[in-house]
Design an enzyme around this catalytic site. Sequence first.
Site, PDB file in Angstrom:
ATOM      1  N   ASN A  25       0.852  -1.199   0.000  1.00 45.25           N
ATOM      2  CA  ASN A  25       0.000   0.000   0.000  1.00 45.25           C
ATOM      3  C   ASN A  25       0.882   1.240   0.000  1.00 45.25           C
ATOM      4  O   ASN A  25       2.105   1.142   0.048  1.00 45.25           O
ATOM      5  CB  ASN A  25      -0.967  -0.032   1.185  1.00 45.25           C
ATOM      6  CG  ASN A  25      -0.233  -0.042   2.514  1.00 45.25           C
ATOM      7  OD1 ASN A  25       0.407   0.931   2.888  1.00 45.25           O
ATOM      8  ND2 ASN A  25      -0.280  -1.181   3.210  1.00 45.25           N
ATOM      9  N   ARG A  26       0.264   2.389  -0.049  1.00 44.38           N
ATOM     10  CA  ARG A  26       0.997   3.637  -0.289  1.00 44.38           C
ATOM     11  C   ARG A  26       1.508   4.325   0.971  1.00 44.38           C
ATOM     12  O   ARG A  26       1.997   5.443   0.895  1.00 44.38           O
ATOM     13  CB  ARG A  26       0.103   4.609  -1.067  1.00 44.38           C
ATOM     14  CG  ARG A  26      -0.151   4.152  -2.498  1.00 44.38           C
ATOM     15  CD  ARG A  26      -1.094   5.099  -3.207  1.00 44.38           C
ATOM     16  NE  ARG A  26      -0.556   6.447  -3.295  1.00 44.38           N
ATOM     17  CZ  ARG A  26      -1.267   7.508  -3.667  1.00 44.38           C
ATOM     18  NH1 ARG A  26      -2.546   7.362  -3.967  1.00 44.38           N
ATOM     19  NH2 ARG A  26      -0.707   8.701  -3.725  1.00 44.38           N
TER      20      ARG A  26
END
Length: 217
Positions: A25-26
């Site tokens: 994820n970011r």
Amino acid sequence: LQGLHVVVSAGGTREYLDPVRFLGNRSSGKQGVALAQRAAARGAHVTLVAANLEVPIPVGVDVVRVETSEQMLVAMSDAAPTGDIVVMAAAVADYAPVASAPEKIKKSGVAPIVELRETTDILAHLSARRRPGQTVVGFAAETGDATGTVLEHGLAKLARKGCDALVVNDVRGDRAFGSDDNEVTIVSASGQIHVSRRPKDQIADAIWDALLAQRQQ
Ligand code: CTP
């Protein structure tokens, strides 16, 4: 925060498909690291459970490095019992591959279908095991949608997770990821505190101030 042990998770987990590929994820880890760094600067004993950070680890904190949500669950379960304040700032994958291949998956001409399983909700797990006097805090990244606003989703999540406070981030349009500043609403049974856009270390101080005030009630 003098005399308190705080346990903070930061970064984003990686759920491996094989030794070279993962679902990630970011999350950069900046906000969690800022929380750890400010807590240490304010005299706390800090344990930072760090998952794949994009930023340096601050000095003066104890670090446990993890990669996957399973490793994060183990590390947080180990550290949390002695924590006065436990903050799940990490972005933990909600789903992980059922199987992780021990060798690299080769291209076969047929696109694979990846089966996922739900991971353990670490925040709910820690909240359910909270000891008296301990404060358990979660984060929520919300965009708001047809079923509710950012804040409405945050309030529902506070109840669902069973934690003492939730730091709600409005992530519409890249507002938070990787950025050096942030804007949050701290939601708890004692009300809501909105902290307008500012650098993440100042957001961290505002979060600690709010949590200390809540503990004194
Ligand atoms: N979290 C966790 N364990 C997980 C997933 C999330 O501890 N397996 C924690 C995060 O660290 C964060 C909070 O839960 O503190 C954020 O939860 P989120 O994933 O946004 O909540 P969900 O219940 O998955 O709700 P949504 O439907 O919005 O995804």
